[in-house]
Design a protein around this motif. Structure first.
Motif, PDB file in Angstrom:
ATOM      1  N   THR A 236       0.853  -1.188   0.000  1.00  0.00           N
ATOM      2  CA  THR A 236       0.000   0.000   0.000  1.00  0.00           C
ATOM      3  C   THR A 236       0.888   1.237   0.000  1.00  0.00           C
ATOM      4  O   THR A 236       2.015   1.183   0.507  1.00  0.00           O
ATOM      5  N   ILE A 237       0.360   2.339  -0.541  1.00  0.00           N
ATOM      6  CA  ILE A 237       1.119   3.599  -0.476  1.00  0.00           C
ATOM      7  C   ILE A 237       1.132   4.135   0.962  1.00  0.00           C
ATOM      8  O   ILE A 237       1.973   4.946   1.306  1.00  0.00           O
ATOM      9  N   ALA A 238       0.208   3.666   1.784  1.00  0.00           N
ATOM     10  CA  ALA A 238       0.169   4.087   3.195  1.00  0.00           C
ATOM     11  C   ALA A 238       1.172   3.239   3.971  1.00  0.00           C
ATOM     12  O   ALA A 238       0.810   2.273   4.640  1.00  0.00           O
ATOM     13  N   ASP A 268      -5.987   2.173  -2.088  1.00  0.00           N
ATOM     14  CA  ASP A 268      -5.038   3.288  -2.077  1.00  0.00           C
ATOM     15  C   ASP A 268      -5.668   4.537  -2.704  1.00  0.00           C
ATOM     16  O   ASP A 268      -5.428   5.659  -2.261  1.00  0.00           O
ATOM     17  N   LYS A 269      -6.474   4.322  -3.730  1.00  0.00           N
ATOM     18  CA  LYS A 269      -7.130   5.458  -4.386  1.00  0.00           C
ATOM     19  C   LYS A 269      -8.073   6.167  -3.398  1.00  0.00           C
ATOM     20  O   LYS A 269      -8.084   7.396  -3.299  1.00  0.00           O
ATOM     21  N   GLU A 270      -8.835   5.380  -2.657  1.00  0.00           N
ATOM     22  CA  GLU A 270      -9.749   5.980  -1.670  1.00  0.00           C
ATOM     23  C   GLU A 270      -8.965   6.700  -0.560  1.00  0.00           C
ATOM     24  O   GLU A 270      -9.364   7.768  -0.084  1.00  0.00           O
ATOM     25  N   ILE A 271      -7.837   6.098  -0.164  1.00  0.00           N
ATOM     26  CA  ILE A 271      -6.996   6.727   0.867  1.00  0.00           C
ATOM     27  C   ILE A 271      -6.493   8.088   0.373  1.00  0.00           C
ATOM     28  O   ILE A 271      -6.573   9.094   1.077  1.00  0.00           O
ATOM     29  N   ALA A 274      -9.232  10.751   0.286  1.00  0.00           N
ATOM     30  CA  ALA A 274      -9.534  11.271   1.632  1.00  0.00           C
ATOM     31  C   ALA A 274      -8.405  12.183   2.121  1.00  0.00           C
ATOM     32  O   ALA A 274      -8.645  13.213   2.768  1.00  0.00           O
ATOM     33  N   TYR A 275      -7.183  11.801   1.793  1.00  0.00           N
ATOM     34  CA  TYR A 275      -5.978  12.590   2.140  1.00  0.00           C
ATOM     35  C   TYR A 275      -6.073  13.999   1.548  1.00  0.00           C
ATOM     36  O   TYR A 275      -5.846  15.003   2.227  1.00  0.00           O
ATOM     37  N   LYS A 276      -6.468  14.051   0.275  1.00  0.00           N
ATOM     38  CA  LYS A 276      -6.605  15.340  -0.401  1.00  0.00           C
ATOM     39  C   LYS A 276      -7.813  16.120   0.130  1.00  0.00           C
ATOM     40  O   LYS A 276      -7.755  17.335   0.299  1.00  0.00           O
ATOM     41  N   LEU A 277      -8.887  15.416   0.392  1.00  0.00           N
ATOM     42  CA  LEU A 277     -10.091  16.072   0.910  1.00  0.00           C
ATOM     43  C   LEU A 277      -9.795  16.773   2.242  1.00  0.00           C
ATOM     44  O   LEU A 277     -10.169  17.935   2.452  1.00  0.00           O
ATOM     45  N   ALA A 289      -1.709   7.012   5.788  1.00  0.00           N
ATOM     46  CA  ALA A 289      -2.329   5.990   6.650  1.00  0.00           C
ATOM     47  C   ALA A 289      -3.450   6.583   7.486  1.00  0.00           C
ATOM     48  O   ALA A 289      -4.482   5.938   7.716  1.00  0.00           O
ATOM     49  N   SER A 290      -3.264   7.818   7.935  1.00  0.00           N
ATOM     50  CA  SER A 290      -4.276   8.457   8.787  1.00  0.00           C
ATOM     51  C   SER A 290      -5.562   8.704   8.030  1.00  0.00           C
ATOM     52  O   SER A 290      -6.653   8.689   8.601  1.00  0.00           O
ATOM     53  N   ALA A 291      -5.430   8.943   6.731  1.00  0.00           N
ATOM     54  CA  ALA A 291      -6.610   9.215   5.917  1.00  0.00           C
ATOM     55  C   ALA A 291      -7.447   7.955   5.711  1.00  0.00           C
ATOM     56  O   ALA A 291      -8.588   8.030   5.245  1.00  0.00           O
ATOM     57  N   ALA A 292      -6.911   6.795   6.085  1.00  0.00           N
ATOM     58  CA  ALA A 292      -7.670   5.547   5.923  1.00  0.00           C
ATOM     59  C   ALA A 292      -8.949   5.568   6.750  1.00  0.00           C
ATOM     60  O   ALA A 292      -9.976   5.026   6.330  1.00  0.00           O
TER      61      ALA A 292
END
Ligand code: F0G
Length: 356
Positions: A236-238, A268-271, A274-277, A289-292
């Motif tokens: 994962t990218i996280a 990873d795309k959803e993470i 959320a990270y960008k949001l 990882a926190s954006a998970a």
């Protein structure tokens, strides 16, 4: 002084005595920030527990202050851990403060720059292994059995004791009640277990009226608990939660099942969405990882999970734990945005580029 760390604040709930030398960086007391955008999207009252604002930039400091204080009390001269990055940053900082030596094993090439720089600048002996986190954890567990060195991964019970104070703070910040839902990323599964323990202890002392439904999220390529099998080569990218065989697997399942919750996957795309949001709409910079946790509740929202659960709950509250600061992983931030444009140092060129 009004705040001197989680041991000072929650002493009666922690395994310390007047003889314990408290090693603290005044961790804890992190803000519970309301999230208007997520509240609107989910139809719930959503709060973000911004654990990236701890002294070393992640929730790990809560457990580390207790683990390192107890190590010092027992006369240890050195500590050791395996880490995807944040545990090693925290261990290195608290060891420096305590005057202990610190050894960390990390998976080669899979630790974000910010975290690596922290472990190094605090003087830890950092060893990168040609393997993943699960292998590194196995090695340090073996080393701690035979050598005079204290293991400070979350298999050390003092770590979870400290981390459970996150749950106490959430309840205190919500005016003496637990949230209805608690969302959290799951890697080695220590934090979800610690929060569940913390809510349970406050519940037993009648400090809160009920316990939350626990919602844990693993990255799709590193989701052993969801897939019910060890993942040999987690991806994962996280990187913080790139773990295929979590140490606290059973207690995470217990938190899920006893609370009537779920542990689910996020891609990873959803993470990254959320990270960008969080960065774009809430002004909050976290590591992937926190954006998970946020990606996970958005996914549950899309499937109608909350509506089904909520039939009996009015004005439900949801807390998402944001476990680590965005500055931990600057490479990911830079890779997620357009590079800044260079223009001539004159007003016209600048105004043209600004496009006001
Ligand atoms: N979020 C971040 C930013 C983390 O660093 C970790 C774990 C987690 C979530 C998952 O928490 O393991 O208690 O389920 N990081 C560990 C480390 C593994 O070595 O820093 P968990």
């Amino acid at each position: 002084m009004s705040w001197a760390g989680i041991i000072d604040k929650y002493r009666e709930f922690l395994p310390v005595s007047s003889k314990t030398p408290v090693v603290t960086l005044n961790e804890g007391n992190t803000p519970l920030v309301p999230s208007p955008v997520l509240s609107d999207r989910l139809g719930l009252e959503v709060y973000l527990k911004y654990e990236g604002l701890n002294p070393t930039g992640s929730f790990k400091d809560r457990g580390m202050t207790v683990a390192v204080s107890k190590a010092k009390e027992s006369g240890a001269s050195a500590i050791i851990c395996a880490s995807t990055g944040n545990t090693s940053a925290s261990a290195a900082a608290y060891a420096a403060r305590a005057g202990l030596r610190c050894v960390v094993l990390i998976p080669k090439g899979a630790v974000a720059q910010g975290k690596l720089s922290q472990a190094l600048i605090h003087g830890a002996r950092v060893i990168a292994i040609d393997g993943n986190f699960d292998q590194a954890l196995m090695m340090v567990r073996r080393i701690a059995q035979t050598e005079a060195i204290t293991l400070v991964n979350s298999v050390n019970p003092y770590r979870l004791e400290g981390q459970k104070t996150g749950a106490f703070e959430v309840c205190d910040q919500l005016g003496g009640k637990a949230p209805d839902f608690h969302a959290i990323p799951v890697g080695n599964a220590g934090n979800i277990s610690a929060y569940w323990m913390g809510y349970g202890e406050y519940y037993e002392k009648k400090i809160v009226g009920s316990k939350p439904v626990m919602l844990g999220f693993q990255a799709e390529g590193a989701a052993p608990i969801v897939k019910k099998k060890i993942i040999k080569d987690p991806r994962t990218i996280a990187t913080a939660i790139r773990i295929g065989n979590p140490a606290s697997w059973k207690s995470a399942e217990n938190a899920r099942d006893s609370s009537g919750g779920v542990i689910d996957t996020v891609t990873d795309k959803e993470i990254l969405e959320a990270y960008k949001l969080l960065a774009d709409k809430e002004g909050i910079f976290v590591e992937p990882a926190s954006a998970a946790s946020v990606a996970g509740v958005l996914k549950l929202g899309r499937t109608g999970y909350f509506e089904k659960k909520l039939k009996s709950m009015k004005r439900a509250t949801l807390v998402c734990v944001l476990t680590g600061h965005g500055l931990k992983d600057p490479d990911r931030a830079i890779a997620s945005v357009k590079k800044p444009k260079t223009v001539a140092a004159n007003l016209n060129a600048i105004l043209k580029a600004v496009k006001l």
